[in-house]
Motif scaffolding. Structure first.
Motif, PDB file in Angstrom:
ATOM      1  N   LEU A  94       0.841  -1.216   0.000  1.00 18.60           N
ATOM      2  CA  LEU A  94       0.000   0.000   0.000  1.00 18.60           C
ATOM      3  C   LEU A  94       0.869   1.257   0.000  1.00 18.60           C
ATOM      4  O   LEU A  94       0.579   2.217  -0.724  1.00 18.60           O
ATOM      5  CB  LEU A  94      -0.954   0.005   1.201  1.00 18.60           C
ATOM      6  N   ASN A  95       1.942   1.252   0.791  1.00 22.77           N
ATOM      7  CA  ASN A  95       2.823   2.426   0.782  1.00 22.77           C
ATOM      8  C   ASN A  95       3.544   2.577  -0.561  1.00 22.77           C
ATOM      9  O   ASN A  95       3.811   3.695  -1.001  1.00 22.77           O
ATOM     10  CB  ASN A  95       3.824   2.356   1.943  1.00 22.77           C
ATOM     11  N   THR A  96       3.827   1.464  -1.227  1.00 22.78           N
ATOM     12  CA  THR A  96       4.445   1.566  -2.557  1.00 22.78           C
ATOM     13  C   THR A  96       3.469   2.204  -3.543  1.00 22.78           C
ATOM     14  O   THR A  96       3.860   3.056  -4.353  1.00 22.78           O
ATOM     15  CB  THR A  96       4.902   0.178  -3.053  1.00 22.78           C
ATOM     16  N   LEU A  97       2.195   1.803  -3.472  1.00 25.40           N
ATOM     17  CA  LEU A  97       1.193   2.446  -4.342  1.00 25.40           C
ATOM     18  C   LEU A  97       1.160   3.950  -4.097  1.00 25.40           C
ATOM     19  O   LEU A  97       1.112   4.745  -5.047  1.00 25.40           O
ATOM     20  CB  LEU A  97      -0.209   1.881  -4.061  1.00 25.40           C
ATOM     21  N   ALA A  98       1.172   4.334  -2.813  1.00 25.06           N
ATOM     22  CA  ALA A  98       1.100   5.754  -2.472  1.00 25.06           C
ATOM     23  C   ALA A  98       2.359   6.487  -2.927  1.00 25.06           C
ATOM     24  O   ALA A  98       2.284   7.571  -3.529  1.00 25.06           O
ATOM     25  CB  ALA A  98       0.891   5.908  -0.967  1.00 25.06           C
ATOM     26  N   ALA A  99       3.536   5.884  -2.678  1.00 24.84           N
ATOM     27  CA  ALA A  99       4.799   6.522  -3.087  1.00 24.84           C
ATOM     28  C   ALA A  99       4.859   6.665  -4.608  1.00 24.84           C
ATOM     29  O   ALA A  99       5.318   7.689  -5.131  1.00 24.84           O
ATOM     30  CB  ALA A  99       5.989   5.703  -2.582  1.00 24.84           C
ATOM     31  N   HIS A 100       4.370   5.644  -5.333  1.00 19.90           N
ATOM     32  CA  HIS A 100       4.367   5.714  -6.796  1.00 19.90           C
ATOM     33  C   HIS A 100       3.403   6.790  -7.303  1.00 19.90           C
ATOM     34  O   HIS A 100       3.696   7.457  -8.296  1.00 19.90           O
ATOM     35  CB  HIS A 100       3.998   4.343  -7.387  1.00 19.90           C
ATOM     36  N   ALA A 101       2.271   6.950  -6.647  1.00 23.34           N
ATOM     37  CA  ALA A 101       1.319   7.976  -7.092  1.00 23.34           C
ATOM     38  C   ALA A 101       1.947   9.365  -6.946  1.00 23.34           C
ATOM     39  O   ALA A 101       1.789  10.225  -7.832  1.00 23.34           O
ATOM     40  CB  ALA A 101       0.022   7.886  -6.288  1.00 23.34           C
ATOM     41  N   LEU A 102       2.667   9.570  -5.856  1.00 22.98           N
ATOM     42  CA  LEU A 102       3.346  10.857  -5.647  1.00 22.98           C
ATOM     43  C   LEU A 102       4.469  11.047  -6.668  1.00 22.98           C
ATOM     44  O   LEU A 102       4.606  12.114  -7.275  1.00 22.98           O
ATOM     45  CB  LEU A 102       3.910  10.915  -4.219  1.00 22.98           C
ATOM     46  N   LEU A 103       5.234  10.009  -6.863  1.00 24.50           N
ATOM     47  CA  LEU A 103       6.365  10.057  -7.781  1.00 24.50           C
ATOM     48  C   LEU A 103       5.900  10.297  -9.227  1.00 24.50           C
ATOM     49  O   LEU A 103       6.455  11.147  -9.940  1.00 24.50           O
ATOM     50  CB  LEU A 103       7.087   8.715  -7.645  1.00 24.50           C
ATOM     51  N   ALA A 104       4.866   9.590  -9.640  1.00 25.61           N
ATOM     52  CA  ALA A 104       4.360   9.762 -11.008  1.00 25.61           C
ATOM     53  C   ALA A 104       3.797  11.160 -11.194  1.00 25.61           C
ATOM     54  O   ALA A 104       3.987  11.788 -12.245  1.00 25.61           O
ATOM     55  CB  ALA A 104       3.291   8.704 -11.310  1.00 25.61           C
ATOM     56  N   GLY A 105       3.126  11.662 -10.167  1.00 28.44           N
ATOM     57  CA  GLY A 105       2.588  13.019 -10.240  1.00 28.44           C
ATOM     58  C   GLY A 105       3.705  14.041 -10.380  1.00 28.44           C
ATOM     59  O   GLY A 105       3.640  14.957 -11.207  1.00 28.44           O
ATOM     60  N   GLU A 106       4.753  13.853  -9.608  1.00 29.07           N
ATOM     61  CA  GLU A 106       5.872  14.804  -9.647  1.00 29.07           C
ATOM     62  C   GLU A 106       6.584  14.780 -11.005  1.00 29.07           C
ATOM     63  O   GLU A 106       6.907  15.826 -11.569  1.00 29.07           O
ATOM     64  CB  GLU A 106       6.860  14.422  -8.535  1.00 29.07           C
ATOM     65  N   LEU A 107       6.784  13.558 -11.532  1.00 34.06           N
ATOM     66  CA  LEU A 107       7.474  13.446 -12.830  1.00 34.06           C
ATOM     67  C   LEU A 107       6.670  14.080 -13.959  1.00 34.06           C
ATOM     68  O   LEU A 107       7.232  14.669 -14.879  1.00 34.06           O
ATOM     69  CB  LEU A 107       7.731  11.972 -13.163  1.00 34.06           C
ATOM     70  N   THR A 108       5.356  13.925 -13.904  1.00 41.53           N
ATOM     71  CA  THR A 108       4.521  14.415 -15.007  1.00 41.53           C
ATOM     72  C   THR A 108       4.052  15.847 -14.771  1.00 41.53           C
ATOM     73  O   THR A 108       3.375  16.416 -15.623  1.00 41.53           O
ATOM     74  CB  THR A 108       3.298  13.499 -15.217  1.00 41.53           C
ATOM     75  N   GLY A 109       4.405  16.428 -13.614  1.00 46.54           N
ATOM     76  CA  GLY A 109       4.067  17.821 -13.367  1.00 46.54           C
ATOM     77  C   GLY A 109       2.645  18.040 -12.886  1.00 46.54           C
ATOM     78  O   GLY A 109       2.164  19.186 -12.864  1.00 46.54           O
ATOM     79  N   ASP A 110       1.948  16.990 -12.482  1.00 50.97           N
ATOM     80  CA  ASP A 110       0.597  17.158 -11.933  1.00 50.97           C
ATOM     81  C   ASP A 110       0.692  17.718 -10.511  1.00 50.97           C
ATOM     82  O   ASP A 110       1.629  17.420  -9.786  1.00 50.97           O
ATOM     83  CB  ASP A 110      -0.125  15.804 -11.872  1.00 50.97           C
ATOM     84  N   PRO A 111      -0.292  18.493 -10.092  1.00 57.14           N
ATOM     85  CA  PRO A 111      -0.265  18.986  -8.713  1.00 57.14           C
ATOM     86  C   PRO A 111      -0.392  17.835  -7.717  1.00 57.14           C
ATOM     87  O   PRO A 111      -1.171  16.909  -7.934  1.00 57.14           O
ATOM     88  CB  PRO A 111      -1.473  19.925  -8.625  1.00 57.14           C
ATOM     89  N   LEU A 112       0.389  17.887  -6.640  1.00 54.20           N
ATOM     90  CA  LEU A 112       0.417  16.769  -5.688  1.00 54.20           C
ATOM     91  C   LEU A 112      -0.645  16.878  -4.605  1.00 54.20           C
ATOM     92  O   LEU A 112      -0.933  15.885  -3.927  1.00 54.20           O
ATOM     93  CB  LEU A 112       1.796  16.666  -5.046  1.00 54.20           C
ATOM     94  N   GLY A 113      -1.243  18.072  -4.435  1.00 51.59           N
ATOM     95  CA  GLY A 113      -2.249  18.257  -3.376  1.00 51.59           C
ATOM     96  C   GLY A 113      -3.350  17.198  -3.428  1.00 51.59           C
ATOM     97  O   GLY A 113      -3.631  16.540  -2.419  1.00 51.59           O
ATOM     98  N   PRO A 114      -3.977  17.000  -4.597  1.00 49.97           N
ATOM     99  CA  PRO A 114      -5.050  15.996  -4.667  1.00 49.97           C
ATOM    100  C   PRO A 114      -4.568  14.589  -4.332  1.00 49.97           C
ATOM    101  O   PRO A 114      -5.300  13.820  -3.707  1.00 49.97           O
ATOM    102  CB  PRO A 114      -5.524  16.082  -6.122  1.00 49.97           C
ATOM    103  N   VAL A 115      -3.324  14.243  -4.724  1.00 52.20           N
ATOM    104  CA  VAL A 115      -2.811  12.892  -4.437  1.00 52.20           C
ATOM    105  C   VAL A 115      -2.646  12.719  -2.922  1.00 52.20           C
ATOM    106  O   VAL A 115      -3.043  11.692  -2.346  1.00 52.20           O
ATOM    107  CB  VAL A 115      -1.458  12.645  -5.150  1.00 52.20           C
TER     108      VAL A 115
END
Lengths: 340, 340
Positions: B146-167
């Motif tokens: 579960l923490n890997t899913l969460a860390a990946h969601a943050l990481l993918a958001g950061e790489l693609t430039g999406d805002p991280l607040g919603p994640v």
């Protein structure tokens, strides 16, 4: 003899038909390296493309191996591809047709269709067609899979500029070896009895390198033809968790062909033997502690993929008999999956 | 309560630990589109990268999702990559270490290591590390997944430039929902009784889109924690052959989260119901003919991947109890797979 077994027996002739038609093809474009390529299909048509994908990668192409349904779901992959190799025995499986529709708007520059039916939608909508010449098939994929392996070996050789003479010789050798093996006694009933001895059988098929295709297709046809849970594990995947399935009731089929990671399989056999797992090896090598070894000659591509599959087809027939199922008879699915 | 169940209970706190540490990271480079990226790992660490791969593709990257053992076997893929995202909870799984050795000679320009252990070989040898903060885990992957899913969601958001607040909000919501669900009654014993009612249980986990990750990890932990044959089928794969496993004894778990192909699952449910298959749905939607539906809220990424996993973890516990196995106890494997 069931229709499934008749198709198994017809496999050497099906390979000969492919070879007899080989001269008739228009030539394929030679790759220059670096081209983006997608290799796709569903089920065993997808799995037969695994060795092609590895060969294209080794030749410097930027190749992708992915199911047609995942490709449909991720359209950017194909949009920028130079070439798509799309395999479907029927040429009309649901995902393949949906993919061709998607590519009407944006898709790969060239589409090579590999199919048994030259009048199918896949053949009509491809830029180049490679016919399988496997002929009518009753149920579970047998000769269509072997002919797809052979057609892919020729196609991959042509694209990468390798001489085709050795590949043609290998296919001829494979057809002769298959015919010889079909006349010989085989141990599938003994293995099936061991597999079902502890109650409900479950199988794990393990293969690395090109033999991943054998593991994946083998697990699929065991499910289809014998209705037993059989799962494929590619490379090191089995050790990362699924090894917990080991013990009485599990039959682990290890594919020892070239490049399959002989040391890893030997370590795994040493770990599995004390658990009561029934170990079977198929290929040129065996390992200590196995219950049964089915030898296949150390051949070359694609013979080293064609010959182990016969052993798995026979195991499927024997497991079906041992569990009271008609080998290869579809209870639920159809030969051609058109529903998405 | 077994160690496996204690880890399940600790999952909301583990997600909160990840969030509390989120501000401490050095920033990741933003992708410009078109970069070649490989997303890799073994087992559930690989599967957690599946949604990241899809997101990178959608953002225009030329991304690859592939197991570390297949990547080892096909080195040209990583040699030309701009970025590799390598996930390993322990940071020391055998294939990952071998891959890092291979990359000493020729490998991707940047390596991001996602691991729970900041002193592990993976962390030491990566250019950037994203720690999981999941903490010590007894056996089968639970909170580390579960923490890997969460860390990946943050990481993918950061790489693609999406805002991280919603994640971040989604992860917080998922932690709260998990805590709430852990206090509520759950139907896993009823489902396990139905699954084992016809003798030896066998399971198929079906998911499309991002829910492929849930199907793949779910099938893995059911094998590990309950020693039952459970196989994942991504997208349309189940219909192309494996549907022949249907009938009494098969439990089909359908994941109905966003993008999972609702129409396809509905057609499949209609075909499976008359065969005697036990149908279970997990997600925001159910389907006609199911034996049991486990609702999870229509959330967003990564909550829609985190919440269904709790239902599968509980099913694993209940299936283990129903078949006389200690939930999550390793009989053969180890927590960290170091042997190749």
């Amino acid at each position: 003899m069931t229709p499934f077994e008749r198709d198994i027996t017809d496999q050497p002739a099906a390979l000969e038909r492919l070879l007899a038609a080989e001269r008739a093809h228009p030539p394929l474009p030679l790759l220059h390296g670096g081209e983006k390529i997608v290799v796709t299909g569903m089920g065993s048509s997808l799995y037969a493309g695994y060795p092609t994908w590895r060969r294209l990668l080794a030749a410097g192409a930027d190749a992708w191996w992915i199911s047609a349904s995942e490709l449909l779901d991720n359209p950017t992959l194909a949009q920028r591809a130079h070439l798509a190799i799309v395999t479907s025995q029927s040429g009309r499986s649901g995902e393949v047709l949906a993919l061709l529709d998607q590519w009407d708007k944006a898709g790969p520059r060239h589409v090579i269709g590999v199919t048994d039916d030259p009048d199918s939608p896949l053949a009509r909508r491809s830029h180049l067609v490679r016919p399988l010449h496997s002929g009518p098939e009753a149920t579970v994929s047998t000769k269509s899979y072997l002919n797809t392996l052979a057609a892919h070996a020729l196609l991959a050789g042509e694209l990468t500029g390798d001489p085709l003479g050795p590949v043609i010789s290998e296919i001829r050798l494979a057809a002769a070896e298959l015919a010889r093996a079909l006349r010989a006694r085989h141990p599938s009933a003994v293995i099936a009895a061991a597999a079902t001895g502890a109650g409900s059988p479950r199988l794990a098929l393990l293969g690395g390198g090109d033999q991943a295709a054998t593991a994946l297709t083998g697990a699929l046809i065991l499910k289809e033809a014998a209705k037993v849970p059989a799962e494929a594990f590619v490379g090191g995947a089995f050790r990362h968790g699924p090894i917990e399935l080991a013990g009485p009731g599990l039959t682990a089929v290890m594919l020892t062909g070239p490049g399959s990671g002989r040391d890893s399989l030997a370590h795994l056999a040493a770990d599995l033997a004390p658990t009561g797992t029934t170990l079977v090896t198929i290929g040129p090598h065996t390992l200590p502690g196995v219950f049964h070894h089915i030898p296949t000659p150390q051949a070359g591509r694609p013979a080293d993929l064609i010959l182990p599959m016969l052993a798995i087809q026979r195991l499927a027939v024997a497991l079906a008999r041992a569990t009271g199922v008609e080998p290869g008879h579809f209870h639920i699915g159809q030969k051609v999956t058109q529903t998405l």
